[in-house]
Design a protein around this motif. Structure first.
Motif, short mmCIF file in Angstrom:
data_model
loop_
_atom_site.label_atom_id
_atom_site.label_comp_id
_atom_site.label_asym_id
_atom_site.label_seq_id
_atom_site.Cartn_x
_atom_site.Cartn_y
_atom_site.Cartn_z
N CYS A 170 -21.24 7.01 26.81
CA CYS A 170 -20.93 8.27 27.49
C CYS A 170 -22.04 9.28 27.25
N ARG A 173 -20.51 15.21 25.81
CA ARG A 173 -20.39 15.50 24.38
C ARG A 173 -19.16 16.37 24.16
N CYS A 174 -18.01 15.93 24.64
CA CYS A 174 -16.79 16.72 24.41
C CYS A 174 -16.66 16.87 22.90
N PRO A 180 -19.24 9.17 22.09
CA PRO A 180 -20.70 9.11 22.28
C PRO A 180 -21.46 8.71 21.01
N ARG A 287 -15.75 20.63 28.09
CA ARG A 287 -15.30 19.74 29.14
C ARG A 287 -16.04 19.96 30.46
S1 SF4 Z 1 -13.73 12.60 26.07
FE1 SF4 Z 1 -15.74 13.43 26.70
S2 SF4 Z 1 -17.24 12.60 25.21
FE2 SF4 Z 1 -15.34 11.40 24.99
S3 SF4 Z 1 -15.65 9.61 26.29
FE3 SF4 Z 1 -14.56 11.14 27.54
S4 SF4 Z 1 -16.18 12.33 28.60
FE4 SF4 Z 1 -17.17 11.14 26.92
#
Ligand code: SF4
Length: 458
Positions: A170, A173-174, A180, A287
């Motif tokens: 991914c 970077r939530c 990630p 987000r």
């Molecule tokens: S929550 Fe955010 S950082 Fe985690 S996998 Fe989903 S999009 Fe990627």
């Protein structure tokens, strides 16, 4: 092989099974019968990790009198904990992260070659480890930014449905999310390879595929967008249903919604993770959308696909979330009226930005629990109302498995609703038109009205 966690991990389990099958390994039904036991783990929540540690300790019992047994921990938790895992569970032989499965046979071979060296006596092994002698243990944790497992075949259980990974890792970077850091950056698979795989699955009798990726709709490969891949997959002869998970709201584009609406095989269901209904919290979660943006996407999807079922993920008690901000999330739930919501309390994951927020920001456990319970009550109430309003409908159901009682089968509608009805287990894989008669709130019971063998869309 025991797998915990999300569909991506289930799919990785199938990938490892495929890699090992190519080398002559066979899956066995019970760990007691295995020469190699792999626990394929999840790191999303602390609770999941604790469960796995307990299970690994239990599996260690199988080593008594069987010094050659290799016990491995793979997946996100293996990647996150690394060497620490060997310290906490010194009986583990192999720790392998999600980007290293290609080297699994070679790693097992190395461990096997050393098996005679590991000794049969737990104490002497402990003594060797106390001296820092790590012979017989292996950690393989490199993140490979280009590893998309091209050219490898998964080994799936027989059945009418299949998960098809199209992307790993991914680029987001939530701030609450460990993905990630344990799965690395986004890596997409070649569109041609995905299509060949789906054609192969259709040839084996699979009629429903779910395209998988961490942010599946950000997929792109040499000019092929996710929307165009979706159209191509939906047109593979023999494929009657296509789903995908999990999309990121920011990448829900008009092009994608058009493809969903126009391709008869794409199911009328969208999982759209909202995470919160408050702009400040969404910003602090990184987000990259606002509540208005999210509502705009919902509106676009509902306009193009009338009756579409929506599901979501929500996290409550993100550090710093006030009670009023939590109430905004309840408001979002009531405004959207999701068919289903997967709800979680924030779980602190070391290494993520949110874990470094001041400790005073962390919502007390009792408060977090109370918010979760309130959210679940609202979500379940809405789900029950929606499902109650669907009683009386006739829906196309793909029969996926035998039911709990003899003479009953269970399947899903195109809108991802679970339905149980009377039928013979030999009909798994068939389509049936089923009248929905009752709902428990979450699932349905019905009666078959006719076989839907030739219907494309109920
Ligand atoms: S929550 Fe955010 S950082 Fe985690 S996998 Fe989903 S999009 Fe990627």
């Amino acid at each position: 092989m025991e797998t915990y966690g999300c569909q991506m991990n289930v799919s990785d389990g199938e990938l490892m099974a495929g890699i090992l099958a190519a080398e002559g390994y066979e899956l066995v039904g019970r760990p007691e019968d295995a020469d190699v036991v792999l626990v394929n783990t999840c790191a999303i929540r602390e609770h999941a990790e604790q469960r796995v540690l307990g299970r690994v300790a239990q599996l260690n019992g199988l080593k008594t009198g069987r010094p050659g047994l290799v016990l491995g921990v793979t997946g996100c938790m293996a990647q996150r904990m690394g060497e620490t895992l060997l310290r906490d569970a010194p009986y583990v032989d192999l720790v392998m992260g999600p980007d290293s499965y290609r080297s699994l046979p070679e790693s097992l071979e190395r461990l096997g070659a050393q098996a005679g060296d590991r000794g049969t006596d737990g104490d002497s092994r402990r003594a060797r480890r106390a001296r820092g002698d790590r012979r017989g243990q292996l950690t393989v944790l490199d993140l490979h930014p280009a590893e998309n497992y091209a050219g490898l075949e998964q080994r799936r259980a027989d059945g009418p449905t299949a998960w098809v990974p199209i992307q790993r890792g991914c680029d987001h970077r939530c701030t609450f999310c460990i993905v990630p850091y344990v799965r690395g950056p986004e890596k997409n698979r070649a569109a041609g390879e995905i299509l060949s795989e789906v054609e192969g699955l259709a040839g084996r009798g699979v009629s429903e595929v779910t395209l998988l990726g961490q942010t599946v709709n950000s997929y792109h490969w040499e000019g092929v967008s996710f929307a165009s891949l979706l159209r191509s997959v939906a047109r593979v002869p023999g494929i009657r249903r296509v789903r995908f998970t999990s999309p990121h709201p920011s990448d829900v584009t008009p092009e994608l919604v058009e493809a969903m609406a126009e391709e008869p095989a794409v199911c009328e269901h969208l999982h759209l993770p909202a995470q919160s209904g408050n702009d400040r919290t969404l910003r602090r979660m990184l987000r990259r959308y606002t509540v208005d943006d999210f509502m705009g996407k919902v509106e676009m999807v509902r306009e193009a696909i009338p009756g579409v079922a929506l599901s979501t993920d929500i996290i409550v008690a993100f550090p710093g979330e006030s009670d009023a901000e939590f109430r905004d999330t309840l408001e979002l739930m009531r405004a959207v009226r999701f068919d289903e919501a997967y709800t979680y309390k924030y779980s602190r994951r070391d290494g993520t930005p949110a874990a470094r927020l001041p400790s005073t920001d962390f919502v007390p456990a009792a408060e977090a629990q109370a918010r979760l319970e309130e959210l679940i009550e609202v979500a379940r109430g809405i789900q029950a109302e929606i499902n109650q309003s669907e009683v009386g409908r006739s829906e196309e159901v793909l029969i996926e498995r035998p039911g709990r009682r003899e003479g009953q089968v269970v399947g899903k509608t195109r809108r991802n609703k679970v339905v149980a009805f009377d039928g013979c287990a030999s009909r798994v894989g068939e389509y049936a038109l089923v009248g929905l008669e009752r709902t428990t709130g979450a699932t349905f019971a019905g009666t078959e009205t006719s076989s839907a063998a030739t219907a494309v869309r109920a």
